[in-house]
Structure formats: C-alpha cells, structure tokens
Design an enzyme around this catalytic site. Structure first.
Site, PDB file in Angstrom:
ATOM      1  N   ARG A   2       6.158   6.208  13.985  1.00 45.80           N
ATOM      2  CA  ARG A   2       6.171   6.832  12.661  1.00 45.80           C
ATOM      3  C   ARG A   2       5.697   8.278  12.725  1.00 45.80           C
ATOM      4  O   ARG A   2       4.699   8.593  13.377  1.00 45.80           O
ATOM      5  CB  ARG A   2       5.256   6.065  11.708  1.00 45.80           C
ATOM      6  CG  ARG A   2       5.285   6.581  10.266  1.00 45.80           C
ATOM      7  CD  ARG A   2       4.307   5.834   9.400  1.00 45.80           C
ATOM      8  NE  ARG A   2       2.928   6.205   9.694  1.00 45.80           N
ATOM      9  CZ  ARG A   2       1.875   5.471   9.339  1.00 45.80           C
ATOM     10  NH1 ARG A   2       2.038   4.315   8.728  1.00 45.80           N
ATOM     11  NH2 ARG A   2       0.652   5.880   9.624  1.00 45.80           N
ATOM     12  N   HIS A  41       0.820  -1.201   0.000  1.00 46.90           N
ATOM     13  CA  HIS A  41       0.000   0.000   0.000  1.00 46.90           C
ATOM     14  C   HIS A  41       0.853   1.250   0.000  1.00 46.90           C
ATOM     15  O   HIS A  41       2.033   1.231   0.343  1.00 46.90           O
ATOM     16  CB  HIS A  41      -0.931   0.015   1.219  1.00 46.90           C
ATOM     17  CG  HIS A  41      -0.196   0.155   2.525  1.00 46.90           C
ATOM     18  ND1 HIS A  41       0.474  -0.897   3.120  1.00 46.90           N
ATOM     19  CD2 HIS A  41      -0.032   1.227   3.342  1.00 46.90           C
ATOM     20  CE1 HIS A  41       1.030  -0.485   4.248  1.00 46.90           C
ATOM     21  NE2 HIS A  41       0.746   0.800   4.405  1.00 46.90           N
ATOM     22  N   HIS A  71       4.661   0.122   0.269  1.00 44.46           N
ATOM     23  CA  HIS A  71       5.416  -0.689   1.228  1.00 44.46           C
ATOM     24  C   HIS A  71       4.525  -1.767   1.820  1.00 44.46           C
ATOM     25  O   HIS A  71       3.295  -1.740   1.689  1.00 44.46           O
ATOM     26  CB  HIS A  71       6.047   0.173   2.319  1.00 44.46           C
ATOM     27  CG  HIS A  71       5.078   1.026   3.076  1.00 44.46           C
ATOM     28  ND1 HIS A  71       4.590   2.221   2.592  1.00 44.46           N
ATOM     29  CD2 HIS A  71       4.499   0.867   4.299  1.00 44.46           C
ATOM     30  CE1 HIS A  71       3.770   2.750   3.472  1.00 44.46           C
ATOM     31  NE2 HIS A  71       3.691   1.945   4.517  1.00 44.46           N
ATOM     32  N   ASP A  76       0.661   4.928   1.760  1.00 44.51           N
ATOM     33  CA  ASP A  76      -0.039   5.465   2.927  1.00 44.51           C
ATOM     34  C   ASP A  76      -1.064   6.533   2.555  1.00 44.51           C
ATOM     35  O   ASP A  76      -0.785   7.458   1.772  1.00 44.51           O
ATOM     36  CB  ASP A  76       0.962   6.091   3.906  1.00 44.51           C
ATOM     37  CG  ASP A  76       1.668   5.054   4.758  1.00 44.51           C
ATOM     38  OD1 ASP A  76       1.154   3.933   4.884  1.00 44.51           O
ATOM     39  OD2 ASP A  76       2.754   5.364   5.292  1.00 44.51           O
TER      40      ASP A  76
END
Length: 305
Positions: free
Chosen positions: A296, A121, A281, A123
C-alpha cells in the site's frame, strides 16, 4: 452494463488518436460506491497527465476504483500514488526501504493471526492530517477469502435521520492510535506511541474538500466526543458516557449497512484506489492460515473541517 467515460466529462466526444489511450471503460459495482476500470494502466498513468486526471475524476465520483492485471513495478506503484500528493510512512507497519512510501502488509505462515484490522475504519484518523487516500496492490492472495469491503460514508451521512443530523452538528471527537494499534503493545511502548501521535480531534461530520459532500467521520479509531457534555445534552450532572457513548456507537454502526458497501475479491496484480476522506474499509480476515500479501502507498491528506 459497462460504459465508456471520457476522461474530461464536460468535453466533446471527439478523441484525438494520440490520446485514445486515456479512454477508460467504467463498470459501476454497486448503486452507491465502487467501480472497476478497464483500459487503463497505472504505470502509464504515473507519467500521463490526461490519464491520471481521468482516474482522479472517477475516484471523486465512485470513491473507490478497482483495476485488475496491473503488472507494474513497485517504482511505478509509488510514482502513481505520488501524483495525488506526498506519501506517508506508517509508524506501526513500517515501510519498504527500497521504495519510500510503500508499506508491505504481509500475512504469511510465519505471522501470528492478527485481528486488529477486523474493524471498519478510515485510515489514520488518529493523525492531525489523516491520509487523503491510498493505492493498494495485491501481491498474493488465497484462492478463496481475504476480500476487502469499502463503505461510502457520505451516503451514510446523507441517509441519517434528520434529528440525528441536528444532534451531531458541531460535535467533535477524539481518535486514538494508542487505543487501537497500541493496545497490544507493552505499556511503555504504548505510551511512547501516544507521545509521538497524541490523540487527534476531528469534526464528527467533515466536509470533503473537493466535492463539498458532508461525510460521517467516526470509525474504529474514535474513542469519544469532546464537546457533548453540555447543558443542552446533560441534565443534573448526569455522566456524559451513556448518552454520548450510545450515540457514538450508533454512528459507528452505520458503516456496517450493506447498502453503503462494495466488496472486492482480490487477484494477483489487482489494485484498489480509494478516497480515505469519504470512505471506510474492512479487510476480511477469513483466510488463515492461507497467505495474503498486499502493498500500500498512502497519500498524506489535510486537516478535516
């Protein structure tokens, strides 16, 4: 073999003593994506203009950068990411109350096994303005397992057959948080999530705003094309789903091609910085019931065109 890259690629090789700390050693990890950096500290880069500029240029070239042994504070993590732009909060994962913009992705023994992240996907494409990128830190990782894969979607587009490029030129697609993160929620909560984040519409091929590259921009959040059902594509009222669905599945499958990928093995205090505009990723979830904790900082992006 590792090589040294001057922070200003078109500058002479002379380096003043007071800026030697901005010299970075770069080791490409594959032929198409990813490089590991040595000699750089992200805490310093949060304050040093030259060092940050060097890292940003390398990010545009390699699309995802990796660094190990970055024993920096959460505040420095957030400050470094914020140099790229404003940071975002995540509507499902939540954020760190003491460090706005930092999201804790903790998979520990108290968590249920979750599989929604087991999809390639990009983000936040369900947002009108998906993230520009992210800075991800490993806090704790299994001895084996828990790697992450990144994919060069500019390379994926470049190597598409020419007739496919012609076919998808001008196509647009929907991206949905309701059909991904929302799928496990009770109906009322799922509908509330969609009301907050209505499906976004993006071009199937986007242009990178800084490099000018064409990027294949469909992924696990993409549900359908919105302008495929035309006289040029459909004869005699044939339902659009078979042709469009097969084409979309083919395009999404391009991210699974190993030649476009790099795989990173995490260690404590290792970091990944990626350009979300040109990559996808995949968090490999092969480690349960071992513990994996990541933090993150996601950077707000612009509307794809």
């Amino acid at each position: 073999m590792a090589k040294t890259v001057h922070p200003r690629g078109d500058a002479p090789a002379l380096v003043r003593p007071d800026v030697r700390r901005t010299s970075i050693t770069v080791e490409p990890l594959t032929c198409t994506i990813g490089a590991e950096l040595f000699g750089a500290n992200l805490g310093v880069a949060a304050r040093d203009d030259d060092l940050f500029a060097a890292i940003k240029q390398l990010l545009l070239r390699y699309k995802v950068l990796f660094l190990r042994d970055q024993d920096i504070t959460r505040a420095e993590h957030v400050a470094f990411a914020a140099r790229f732009g404003l940071l975002e909060d995540h509507p499902v994962l939540g954020g760190d109350p003491d460090h706005p913009g930092l999201v804790r992705i903790y998979k520990d023994l108290d968590s249920k096994p979750e599989h929604y992240e087991n999809a390639l996907h990009c983000d936040g494409t369900w947002r009108e303005c998906p993230p520009m990128g992210a800075v991800l830190r490993c806090v704790e990782t299994p001895d084996v397992g828990g790697d992450t894969i990144w994919v060069n979607m500019a390379e994926a587009y470049r190597r598409l057959p020419e007739h496919i490029k012609t076919q998808i030129s001008g196509l647009r697609a929907r991206h949905s948080v309701e059909a991904s993160f929302g799928a496990v929620m009770p109906t009322e909560q799922r509908h509330k999530l969609k009301a907050q984040y209505p499906d976004a519409e993006h071009p199937v091929v986007r242009t990178h705003p800084e490099t000018g590259e064409q990027v294949l921009f469909v992924n696990a959040f993409t549900t359908h094309f919105v302008n495929h059902h035309t006289p040029e594509n459909v004869r005699f009222g044939q339902d659009h789903a078979p042709g469009a669905g097969n084409l979309l599945n083919y395009l999404i499958s391009q991210a699974a091609i190993p030649e476009y990928q790099v795989r990173w093995r995490w260690q404590k205090n290792s970091f990944a910085i990626w350009d979300n505009r040109s990559t996808q990723h995949y968090a490999v979830q092969d480690y349960w019931p071992a513990v994996r904790k990541m933090e993150r900082a996601g950077i707000i992006g612009d509307s794809p065109f």
